[in-house]
Design a protein around this motif. Structure first.
Motif, PDB file in Angstrom:
ATOM      1  N   LYS A 185       0.843  -1.214   0.167  1.00 14.52           N
ATOM      2  CA  LYS A 185       0.031  -0.004   0.030  1.00 14.52           C
ATOM      3  C   LYS A 185       0.850   1.243   0.013  1.00 14.52           C
ATOM      4  CE  LYS A 185      -4.071  -2.120   2.139  1.00 14.52           C
ATOM      5  NZ  LYS A 185      -5.292  -1.859   2.840  1.00 14.52           N
ATOM      6  N   ILE A 186       2.173   1.127   0.905  1.00 15.10           N
ATOM      7  CA  ILE A 186       2.864   2.409   0.852  1.00 15.10           C
ATOM      8  C   ILE A 186       3.552   2.645  -0.547  1.00 15.10           C
ATOM      9  CG2 ILE A 186       4.824   3.376   1.966  1.00 15.10           C
ATOM     10  CD1 ILE A 186       4.124   2.120   4.597  1.00 15.10           C
ATOM     11  N   ALA A 187       3.922   1.296  -1.123  1.00 14.07           N
ATOM     12  CA  ALA A 187       4.635   1.709  -2.333  1.00 14.07           C
ATOM     13  C   ALA A 187       3.893   2.266  -3.612  1.00 14.07           C
ATOM     14  CB  ALA A 187       5.316   0.347  -2.687  1.00 14.07           C
ATOM     15  N   ASN A 188       2.282   1.548  -3.453  1.00 10.94           N
ATOM     16  CA  ASN A 188       1.509   2.122  -4.567  1.00 10.94           C
ATOM     17  C   ASN A 188       1.061   3.707  -4.287  1.00 10.94           C
ATOM     18  OD1 ASN A 188       1.307  -0.356  -5.715  1.00 10.94           O
ATOM     19  ND2 ASN A 188      -0.347  -1.129  -4.527  1.00 10.94           N
ATOM     20  N   LYS A 189       1.186   3.995  -2.975  1.00 13.92           N
ATOM     21  CA  LYS A 189       0.409   5.305  -2.901  1.00 13.92           C
ATOM     22  C   LYS A 189       1.803   6.257  -3.414  1.00 13.92           C
ATOM     23  CE  LYS A 189      -3.307   5.795  -0.533  1.00 13.92           C
ATOM     24  NZ  LYS A 189      -4.241   6.756  -1.206  1.00 13.92           N
ATOM     25  N   MET A 190       3.044   5.868  -3.030  1.00 13.88           N
ATOM     26  CA  MET A 190       4.288   6.614  -3.557  1.00 13.88           C
ATOM     27  C   MET A 190       4.406   6.594  -4.972  1.00 13.88           C
ATOM     28  SD  MET A 190       7.046   5.270  -0.533  1.00 13.88           S
ATOM     29  CE  MET A 190       8.554   6.213  -1.200  1.00 13.88           C
ATOM     30  N   ILE A 191       4.105   5.323  -5.647  1.00 15.90           N
ATOM     31  CA  ILE A 191       4.241   5.310  -6.942  1.00 15.90           C
ATOM     32  C   ILE A 191       3.289   6.605  -7.815  1.00 15.90           C
ATOM     33  CG2 ILE A 191       3.692   3.952  -8.941  1.00 15.90           C
ATOM     34  CD1 ILE A 191       5.011   1.767  -7.312  1.00 15.90           C
ATOM     35  N   THR A 192       2.045   6.381  -7.096  1.00 14.44           N
ATOM     36  CA  THR A 192       0.794   7.324  -7.781  1.00 14.44           C
ATOM     37  C   THR A 192       1.197   8.728  -7.228  1.00 14.44           C
ATOM     38  OG1 THR A 192      -0.921   5.644  -7.025  1.00 14.44           O
ATOM     39  CG2 THR A 192      -1.314   7.875  -7.239  1.00 14.44           C
TER      40      THR A 192
END
Length: 121
Positions: free
Chosen positions: A68-75
């Motif tokens: 979730k953290i990685a996906n938020k950061m990527i977005t």
């Protein structure tokens, strides 16, 4: 015709097996269900190794949180024009990666419970 009959029979068998696995062919009314004896549930619960369950739960939560953290950061990164400019610069990109690795390690160290330490949550 033989080929058609074989295919039809095969298809019907697969459909029936699929429906059985989904429990769509057999339906038991709620009132007709057989209750599980309470002493059996208690016995099973008492035999659980809570430490193993906590360890597996912790691993799963860590994976989900990291995703979730990685996906938020990527977005966020993909929408930020200034960051796109930074990411085009190799030195700045490596500096950002190094910074992020350090922060992730610190978070992991703060979150991780040492082996053998028991916390009841």
């Amino acid at each position: 015709m033989e080929n058609f009959e074989e295919k039809l029979l095969d298809m019907l068998q697969k459909k029936i097996l699929s429906d059985i696995s989904k429990q769509e062919l057999i339906s038991v009314k709620y009132d007709d269900r057989i209750p599980v004896p309470e002493n059996l549930l208690t016995e099973v619960y008492m035999s659980l190794d809570i430490a193993v369950i906590k360890k597996k739960l912790k691993e799963r939560l860590e994976e989900e949180m990291a995703d979730k953290i990685a996906n938020k950061m990527i977005t966020e990164y993909s929408n930020d024009i200034k960051l796109k400019q930074i990411m085009c610069n190799r030195e700045l990109r490596e500096e950002l990666r190094s910074y992020m690795r350090g922060k992730i390690r610190k978070i992991a160290d703060d979150v991780c419970i040492p082996e053998g330490e028991n916390h009841d949550y």
